[in-house]
Every structure is written in C-alpha cells, then in structure tokens.
Design a protein around this motif. Sequence first.
Motif, mmCIF file in Angstrom:
data_model
loop_
_atom_site.group_PDB
_atom_site.id
_atom_site.type_symbol
_atom_site.label_atom_id
_atom_site.label_comp_id
_atom_site.label_asym_id
_atom_site.label_seq_id
_atom_site.Cartn_x
_atom_site.Cartn_y
_atom_site.Cartn_z
ATOM 1 N N CYS A 48 -10.152 2.821 -9.666
ATOM 2 C CA CYS A 48 -10.522 1.879 -8.606
ATOM 3 C C CYS A 48 -10.798 2.600 -7.300
ATOM 4 O O CYS A 48 -9.963 2.574 -6.388
ATOM 5 C CB CYS A 48 -9.391 0.889 -8.372
ATOM 6 S SG CYS A 48 -9.637 -0.664 -9.183
ATOM 7 N N ASP A 75 -7.895 -0.532 0.281
ATOM 8 C CA ASP A 75 -6.706 -1.397 0.194
ATOM 9 C C ASP A 75 -5.408 -0.607 0.241
ATOM 10 O O ASP A 75 -4.414 -1.066 0.783
ATOM 11 C CB ASP A 75 -6.749 -2.219 -1.094
ATOM 12 C CG ASP A 75 -8.064 -2.945 -1.232
ATOM 13 O OD1 ASP A 75 -8.168 -4.081 -0.787
ATOM 14 O OD2 ASP A 75 -8.995 -2.329 -1.776
ATOM 15 N N ASP A 76 -5.408 0.561 -0.388
ATOM 16 C CA ASP A 76 -4.210 1.408 -0.384
ATOM 17 C C ASP A 76 -4.641 2.849 -0.197
ATOM 18 O O ASP A 76 -4.969 3.530 -1.157
ATOM 19 C CB ASP A 76 -3.423 1.233 -1.680
ATOM 20 C CG ASP A 76 -2.135 2.049 -1.662
ATOM 21 O OD1 ASP A 76 -1.962 2.879 -0.735
ATOM 22 O OD2 ASP A 76 -1.304 1.872 -2.571
ATOM 23 N N PRO A 97 0.803 -1.233 0.000
ATOM 24 C CA PRO A 97 0.000 0.000 0.000
ATOM 25 C C PRO A 97 0.834 1.280 0.000
ATOM 26 O O PRO A 97 0.962 1.953 1.009
ATOM 27 C CB PRO A 97 -0.831 -0.130 1.282
ATOM 28 C CG PRO A 97 -0.008 -0.984 2.188
ATOM 29 C CD PRO A 97 0.761 -1.926 1.307
ATOM 30 N N THR A 123 -10.198 0.666 -4.060
ATOM 31 C CA THR A 123 -8.802 0.459 -3.664
ATOM 32 C C THR A 123 -8.298 1.673 -2.888
ATOM 33 O O THR A 123 -7.627 1.535 -1.866
ATOM 34 C CB THR A 123 -7.917 0.222 -4.899
ATOM 35 O OG1 THR A 123 -8.467 -0.855 -5.644
ATOM 36 C CG2 THR A 123 -6.499 -0.131 -4.495
ATOM 37 N N ALA A 124 -8.640 2.855 -3.369
ATOM 38 C CA ALA A 124 -8.112 4.076 -2.759
ATOM 39 C C ALA A 124 -8.709 4.367 -1.389
ATOM 40 O O ALA A 124 -8.117 5.095 -0.598
ATOM 41 C CB ALA A 124 -8.349 5.271 -3.688
ATOM 42 N N ARG A 137 -6.354 -2.672 -17.177
ATOM 43 C CA ARG A 137 -7.542 -1.853 -16.898
ATOM 44 C C ARG A 137 -7.896 -0.957 -18.078
ATOM 45 O O ARG A 137 -9.061 -0.735 -18.362
ATOM 46 C CB ARG A 137 -7.288 -0.962 -15.676
ATOM 47 C CG ARG A 137 -7.262 -1.737 -14.374
ATOM 48 C CD ARG A 137 -7.311 -0.767 -13.207
ATOM 49 N NE ARG A 137 -6.501 -1.260 -12.103
ATOM 50 C CZ ARG A 137 -6.129 -0.507 -11.077
ATOM 51 N NH1 ARG A 137 -6.491 0.757 -11.018
ATOM 52 N NH2 ARG A 137 -5.414 -1.008 -10.108
ATOM 53 N N HIS A 182 -1.091 2.065 -7.148
ATOM 54 C CA HIS A 182 -2.220 1.559 -7.937
ATOM 55 C C HIS A 182 -2.903 2.641 -8.759
ATOM 56 O O HIS A 182 -3.592 2.335 -9.729
ATOM 57 C CB HIS A 182 -3.248 0.896 -7.012
ATOM 58 C CG HIS A 182 -3.995 1.901 -6.170
ATOM 59 N ND1 HIS A 182 -5.192 2.438 -6.573
ATOM 60 C CD2 HIS A 182 -3.692 2.496 -5.000
ATOM 61 C CE1 HIS A 182 -5.602 3.306 -5.657
ATOM 62 N NE2 HIS A 182 -4.704 3.363 -4.702
#
Lengths: 234, 225
Positions: free
Chosen positions: B88, B95-96, A25, B91-92, A167, A29
């Motif tokens: 995502c 998860d991260d 993390p 995710t934000a 994606r 991403h």
Amino acid sequence: MATDHGCPVPGARAALLLLADGRFPAGGHAHSGGAEAAVAEGRLRDAGTLAEFCRGRLHTTGLVAAALAAAATSGADPLGLDDAADARTPSAAQRAVSRRLGRQLLRAARAVWPAPALDDLAAARPRGVHQPVVLGLTAASAGLLPLDAAYAAAYDCVSTPASAAVRLLGLDPFQAAAVLAALAAEVDSVAEEAEGAGRRALREGPAALPAGSAPLLDLGAEAHAGWAVRLFAS
Amino acid sequence: MHRDGPEVFPERYTASVEVGERALRVGLGGPVGSGKTATVAALCRALRATVSIGVVTNDIYTREDADFLLREAVLPAERIVAVETGACPHTAIRDDISANLEAVEELEEAVGPLDLVLVESGGDNLTATFSRGLVDAQVFVIDVAGGDDIPRKGGPGVTTADLLVVNKIDLAPYVGADLERMAVDAAAQRGALPVLFTAVKQPGGIDPVAAWVGDRLAAWRAVRT
Ligand SMILES: Nc1nc2c(ncn2[C@@H]2O[C@H](COP(=O)(O)OP(=O)(O)O)[C@@H](O)[C@H]2O)c(=O)[nH]1
Ligand SMILES: [Mg+2]
C-alpha cells in the motif's frame, strides 16, 4: 475492559480504541505478523487456517507481548523489560522488526500522548525498544491500565495477520472480521493472564514473565527476511 | 492544521529533527510508469554536483526503484534507501508515514547533512498524495501516453501538487496526445500552481524540473537562516 476496574482518567476508554485502531499511524500496516511467510508455505490459505494461525500466535508470542505491555504500564523498568523481550524473541529478524515498530510507535505516542517517560525512553534507547514495551508505556501515558495495554497487544497480535490475509489471499474481509470476532473470548483470557503475569513481573522481576514461543513463526520470519520480493516488511 | 513555521514551508512533521537542521523533502507521486524514477535519476544527475541529495523509494514489492537507481549509479549506494509499504504505497506516504520519516531521518543521520531528500512514491492511483507531515513540497508526475484526459479528470495529485510534470512529450505525436488541451485542462484544475511539459529522458529534459527544485531549495534555505 477498563470498565471492570473503573477508568481513572476521563476519556481513557476512548483512548484505548484509538491505540488499538489498526489505522493508528505507528507503522503496523506494512507488517503481516508472519502471515506472508505462512501463506507462502501453504499453512495459511483461508478463513479456517487464518483462525488457527491467529490462535497459535495469540497464545504464544501474543501472551508474551501482552504481559510485557502490562508490566510496562504498571511501572516495571522498561529497559529491563526490553532485555526480557530480547530473551523471549529467538528470531533475530523478529527482534529487529519489534525494535523498529517500537521506535515508530514511540514517535507516534510522543506526538499523541506526550509524557516525560516516553522522552526518557527515546533518549535511553535511540535505536528502538521492543514494541510491546513501548505499547505499555504509551498506554500509561494515555491514562490506561495494565489490562488495557494487554488487550491492545493481544488484539494487535491477531488483527495484524487478519488484515494482511485480506490483502495476501483476497480473503473475504467479512470472513476475516468474523475470525477475529470468534477469537474474542480467547483474547480476553490472554489479556487477563498477561495482566497477572505483568503484576508478578513488577514484584519478582522480568523472569516471571511468560516465555512462550512459536518455532514456525520464528523460522518463517527468518526465511521471509531473506526474500527478494515480498509485499510486507515482516 | 498546526502550522508554526513560515507559510511557505509550514511546520509539517512531529517528533522529528529540529527545523533548520534538516534537508528539504520533496515527494514525487503519480501513476505507475509515468516517469517518477526517471525524474529522480535525472534530478540527481543534474543537481548532485552542487546539492547534497538522498533518495527514499517506496516500492510495492520491496526495492525495484532503489535497485534501478543503484544500477544507474545516480548517487552513492548509501544515499538511497527503500521503504517497504505492505502493498500500500499510498498508506506509507500519507496515512501512516512512520517508516518513511524514519528512513529520511536515518539517511540524514548516516550520510548527512543533506540539502535535499527526494521521496518517490510507488506508482499508485490518481488520488495518492503525500502527507504534509512527510514532505515540504510534492511533485505529481503524469505522462502524455497515459491519456491526455488525465488533467481534465483532476484528482488530488493533479489538482493540489506543488508542481505538475507532464512527462514524455516526445511520445505525444505517436499517441495522439493533444498537449494544448492538456495545458488548458491543467490550468483549469490548478489555477496558479505550476505545470511543466517535458520529457525527462531527453537531453535537457530535466532542466525545468531541476530549476523548480532549485527555487524550492533557495526558499527553504531562506526560511532556515
Ligand atoms: N519516451 C520516454 N520514456 C520515458 C520518459 N521518462 C521515462 N520514460 C520511460 O518510462 C518507463 C517508466 O519510467 P519510470 O521512471 O520507471 O516510471 P515510474 O513508475 O513512474 O517510476 C521507463 O521505461 C522509462 O524509461 C520520457 O521522457 N520519454
Ligand atoms: Mg518508480
């Protein structure tokens, strides 16, 4: 891998897996490594062009990032390396992204592998340090070697656009993984070259670091930063 | 999980501002179009005279929600920031949470001290919830037009959010939503956790939600002092 050199710290090899995991993390991403701009320009369309894109990135900015990371792990002054990273990143947008990602990685690293060197770096540059430099110090805090840090940087440089392409293009994820597998030998050689450059930089100063760049990535990053609508932050 | 704060607001973040110096962070999640941005806007209007507020939005495409809030002028522009989520949002926020934590801290640094930071998730599916490392309390917003069987279907948002808001009850007659059934299903899923039926765009519609946030703020202040 670390085994070639022996693992000085128990668990170091597993720590490398954790650090290199795309799910670690640290903010990565939300970034495409230039893939979103390349898709828009039609240069990245399928598995074949993804492989070319990743290869180009690996041997230019990837090598630079890996060498910076290896030098940081081996104990070179991180602030000097940060300046060297600035000088090797022509795009202002990319400099800002690299600093931001560095700050995000530093946050994660301080929680996961606490070390005074990480706290000192955060205090010295509260607005962020280039990501590869933080990666190198993080690797050191995790008990890893300079070569491990170079691997993590080189692998990140190709895995980021590969997962973004899944994606962005709806690319078959098996094909994207196969692209990464086919690049494995080149990731090896870039990591090893970077480790050598990191060692030279420790002896001779940051000027000994490689300075490869990819003008299309720089131009793409500058254009992308001005888009009103985009999926990825960079 | 590591908890070293009082049970009402467990210590939920790492390498961040010290406890006692930061704002209460409330996350708003839920499906696309259920009224999260409308709730944020109405909360700002209802509370801004007495509470110092910042807003972080998480859009799928850059900054739609932030721009809406700016156009509506619910807060001065410097109090609203948008986080990019790499397509995502879940995710934000779960998860991260790196980018969101930074955005919250940058807001506090730039315009603080703040009492309250509202973090809106980009519309996502029913499983999207906030990390406890990012927010102190979370609100899940659904609406009657999205189907009156959503409370029955459950999922982490409906089941575990600190507050469930069932929005747009003004539309219930037009879509044939059975509010009583929704209430029974929600209670079955959530036990003692609160559920509010409202229409945040109607006059006074935000009041029960604002009152709940006010209670959270009071509890937060009690923990801080
Ligand atoms: N009828 C009605 N419409 C609402 C209400 N709350 C929000 N809306 C509308 O629902 C749409 C989606 O709202 P928005 O807040 O953008 O949803 P979000 O995607 O969850 O942020 C907008 O057109 C709003 O005006 C409400 O209480 N009643
Ligand atoms: Mg919204």
